[in-house]
Design a protein around this motif. Sequence first.
Motif, PDB file in Angstrom:
ATOM      1  N   ALA A 134    -162.369 -25.943  18.003  1.00 43.99           N
ATOM      2  CA  ALA A 134    -162.721 -27.245  17.437  1.00 43.99           C
ATOM      3  C   ALA A 134    -164.235 -27.424  17.382  1.00 43.99           C
ATOM      4  CB  ALA A 134    -162.086 -28.363  18.258  1.00 43.99           C
ATOM      5  N   ARG A 135    -164.925 -27.019  18.438  1.00 44.11           N
ATOM      6  CA  ARG A 135    -166.395 -27.150  18.445  1.00 44.11           C
ATOM      7  C   ARG A 135    -167.014 -26.180  17.448  1.00 44.11           C
ATOM      8  NH1 ARG A 135    -170.351 -28.943  17.506  1.00 44.11           N
ATOM      9  NH2 ARG A 135    -172.187 -29.353  18.799  1.00 44.11           N
ATOM     10  N   ALA A 136    -166.475 -24.977  17.332  1.00 45.49           N
ATOM     11  CA  ALA A 136    -166.998 -24.013  16.370  1.00 45.49           C
ATOM     12  C   ALA A 136    -166.832 -24.531  14.943  1.00 45.49           C
ATOM     13  CB  ALA A 136    -166.288 -22.672  16.536  1.00 45.49           C
ATOM     14  N   LYS A 137    -165.655 -25.131  14.657  1.00 50.70           N
ATOM     15  CA  LYS A 137    -165.420 -25.682  13.326  1.00 50.70           C
ATOM     16  C   LYS A 137    -166.368 -26.852  13.069  1.00 50.70           C
ATOM     17  CE  LYS A 137    -162.997 -25.160   9.591  1.00 50.70           C
ATOM     18  NZ  LYS A 137    -161.568 -25.494   9.457  1.00 50.70           N
ATOM     19  N   GLN A 138    -166.714 -27.611  14.097  1.00 48.77           N
ATOM     20  CA  GLN A 138    -167.666 -28.707  13.953  1.00 48.77           C
ATOM     21  C   GLN A 138    -169.038 -28.171  13.567  1.00 48.77           C
ATOM     22  OE1 GLN A 138    -167.788 -31.401  17.314  1.00 48.77           O
ATOM     23  NE2 GLN A 138    -169.668 -32.363  16.617  1.00 48.77           N
ATOM     24  N   GLU A 142    -170.812 -29.301  10.107  1.00 48.65           N
ATOM     25  CA  GLU A 142    -172.118 -29.961  10.161  1.00 48.65           C
ATOM     26  C   GLU A 142    -173.223 -29.134   9.512  1.00 48.65           C
ATOM     27  OE1 GLU A 142    -172.631 -30.738  14.311  1.00 48.65           O
ATOM     28  OE2 GLU A 142    -171.280 -32.479  14.309  1.00 48.65           O
ATOM     29  N   GLY A 143    -172.867 -27.993   8.909  1.00 49.24           N
ATOM     30  CA  GLY A 143    -173.840 -27.161   8.219  1.00 49.24           C
ATOM     31  C   GLY A 143    -174.693 -26.302   9.124  1.00 49.24           C
ATOM     32  N   MET A 144    -174.311 -26.162  10.394  1.00 51.45           N
ATOM     33  CA  MET A 144    -175.127 -25.423  11.347  1.00 51.45           C
ATOM     34  C   MET A 144    -174.888 -23.911  11.294  1.00 51.45           C
ATOM     35  SD  MET A 144    -174.784 -28.124  14.535  1.00 51.45           S
ATOM     36  CE  MET A 144    -175.796 -27.156  15.669  1.00 51.45           C
ATOM     37  N   ILE A 145    -173.878 -23.485  10.548  1.00 51.78           N
ATOM     38  CA  ILE A 145    -173.641 -22.056  10.342  1.00 51.78           C
ATOM     39  C   ILE A 145    -174.181 -21.626   8.981  1.00 51.78           C
ATOM     40  CG2 ILE A 145    -171.894 -20.228  10.232  1.00 51.78           C
ATOM     41  CD1 ILE A 145    -172.252 -21.523  12.993  1.00 51.78           C
ATOM     42  N   GLY A 146    -174.124 -22.535   8.019  1.00 48.65           N
ATOM     43  CA  GLY A 146    -174.583 -22.222   6.674  1.00 48.65           C
ATOM     44  C   GLY A 146    -173.561 -21.382   5.933  1.00 48.65           C
ATOM     45  N   GLU A 147    -174.030 -20.530   5.054  1.00 47.95           N
ATOM     46  CA  GLU A 147    -173.141 -19.623   4.326  1.00 47.95           C
ATOM     47  C   GLU A 147    -172.638 -18.544   5.278  1.00 47.95           C
ATOM     48  OE1 GLU A 147    -173.343 -16.344   0.676  1.00 47.95           O
ATOM     49  OE2 GLU A 147    -175.092 -17.579   1.166  1.00 47.95           O
ATOM     50  N   THR A 148    -171.325 -18.391   5.368  1.00 46.19           N
ATOM     51  CA  THR A 148    -170.800 -17.359   6.265  1.00 46.19           C
ATOM     52  C   THR A 148    -171.056 -15.978   5.667  1.00 46.19           C
ATOM     53  OG1 THR A 148    -168.598 -17.651   5.302  1.00 46.19           O
ATOM     54  CG2 THR A 148    -169.060 -18.810   7.355  1.00 46.19           C
ATOM     55  N   ILE A 149    -171.522 -15.072   6.515  1.00 43.79           N
ATOM     56  CA  ILE A 149    -171.885 -13.714   6.097  1.00 43.79           C
ATOM     57  C   ILE A 149    -170.850 -12.703   6.557  1.00 43.79           C
ATOM     58  CG2 ILE A 149    -173.670 -11.940   6.146  1.00 43.79           C
ATOM     59  CD1 ILE A 149    -174.505 -14.597   4.778  1.00 43.79           C
ATOM     60  N   SER A 257    -175.806 -17.877   7.549  1.00 44.60           N
ATOM     61  CA  SER A 257    -177.200 -17.881   7.117  1.00 44.60           C
ATOM     62  C   SER A 257    -178.071 -18.835   7.933  1.00 44.60           C
ATOM     63  CB  SER A 257    -177.277 -18.249   5.634  1.00 44.60           C
ATOM     64  OG  SER A 257    -176.713 -19.538   5.404  1.00 44.60           O
ATOM     65  N   LYS A 258    -177.443 -19.765   8.668  1.00 43.30           N
ATOM     66  CA  LYS A 258    -178.203 -20.709   9.482  1.00 43.30           C
ATOM     67  C   LYS A 258    -177.876 -20.621  10.972  1.00 43.30           C
ATOM     68  CE  LYS A 258    -178.703 -24.218   5.840  1.00 43.30           C
ATOM     69  NZ  LYS A 258    -178.409 -25.636   5.472  1.00 43.30           N
ATOM     70  N   GLY A 259    -176.775 -19.981  11.315  1.00 46.27           N
ATOM     71  CA  GLY A 259    -176.391 -19.890  12.720  1.00 46.27           C
ATOM     72  C   GLY A 259    -175.176 -19.015  12.909  1.00 46.27           C
ATOM     73  N   TRP A 273    -175.826 -19.628  18.392  1.00 45.78           N
ATOM     74  CA  TRP A 273    -177.212 -19.267  18.174  1.00 45.78           C
ATOM     75  C   TRP A 273    -177.619 -19.839  16.816  1.00 45.78           C
ATOM     76  CZ3 TRP A 273    -173.384 -16.010  19.721  1.00 45.78           C
ATOM     77  CH2 TRP A 273    -173.525 -15.360  20.957  1.00 45.78           C
ATOM     78  N   GLY A 274    -178.695 -20.602  16.754  1.00 47.63           N
ATOM     79  CA  GLY A 274    -179.080 -21.163  15.460  1.00 47.63           C
ATOM     80  C   GLY A 274    -180.369 -21.927  15.521  1.00 47.63           C
ATOM     81  N   GLY A 275    -180.738 -22.473  14.378  1.00 50.77           N
ATOM     82  CA  GLY A 275    -181.969 -23.226  14.268  1.00 50.77           C
ATOM     83  C   GLY A 275    -183.070 -22.407  13.627  1.00 50.77           C
TER      84      GLY A 275
END
Length: 363
Positions: A134-138, A142-149, A257-259, A273-275
């Motif tokens: 649930a936290r990972a999906k959040q 919230e855009g904190m992962i960006g485009e999945t690679i 691309s973002k985390g 890991w991100g930011g």
Amino acid sequence: MPLRVGLVGIGGIGRTHADAYAKDELGTMVAVCDVIKEKADDAAAKYGAKAYYSVADMLANEELDIVDVTTSGYEQGSWHFEPSMEALMAGKHVLCEKPLSNDIDECREMVRYAASKKLYLGCNLNHYFTQTAARAKQYMDEGMIGETINLLFKMGFDGGEFSYGGKGSARFNQPYAHMKAFLTHPFSVMRYFCGDITHIQTFSTKPGFRKNKGDLLLSVNSVHVRFENDTVGYLLSQRGDAMWGLGGWWSCEVAGSKGTFCIENCVEKLTYWGGPAEGGKPEPAVMNTGITDFNQTFPDRIHAFLEDVTNGVNPEKLRASGRDALATMEYIFAVIESYENGGAVVRPHKLPALHGDPRTEKI
């Protein structure tokens, strides 16, 4: 008023389901059914339900809202189709253990029939009914992962040749039993995070110590996939053929691309890991739930099914639906086809189309 549940199959998983119903205010288990009389009688006494020894008899004598099917069979799924279809034909909603069936045609028919009758057909795809998922999906929402690679998934039993106990029962000592019984879970999580899979390639094998014992099981599965959104992925699964290292028995890493996040041991730990990299990379954010008992996923998943039925959600919006479970089986049968064709790339069979509901969905 709680939903009235009849439970079919009183093995270990059946009792786990029964324990969940006993603690859930949205459902009450009023009937238990098993062809082995002693099992049904013992469960009935423990849970305060009525015992039955055939699904037909239970359906004829109980006013049920839901039938929960936790039987097993060959490749842990050959006894799912018949009781599920009996219940659906009687107009009951069904929650079925994974896999829906070990036969892909039976899986497709279960999903088709339930949809035609507008009945709820759910499956116990419980591996993403967790705090970590649930936290990972959040993070993703919230855009904190960006485009999945890419997505990396590793799942299996800890073991090796010193702990190998032999080829086991004929019901499970089948070439594709591990795939059908076990890959349902990692594929369901992979799809939960990255969507539908369009291409599959596998190199499946078994170690020498299995071969030397005449074991038929293809217990090691190395699967490369491509998702519809162009994310690439890799799944490694084995059935006690080696000891696991980092990440434990279950780990899922999704890099974007973002985390990037990684879940370890399914319910236990999530790291993000991100930011922006300017001024140095931020420290990873770690969520350690303190939960190590995987069985805690069952009450959450069962409660979600009871909640969806109670709320009358569109069957196409049902969480961990029969269609979702069918997707995992289409992938598994694509793995089998790839293996039988020397590691060829295979495109899984298309899923039945979603139609939507104009009363509840805006265009």
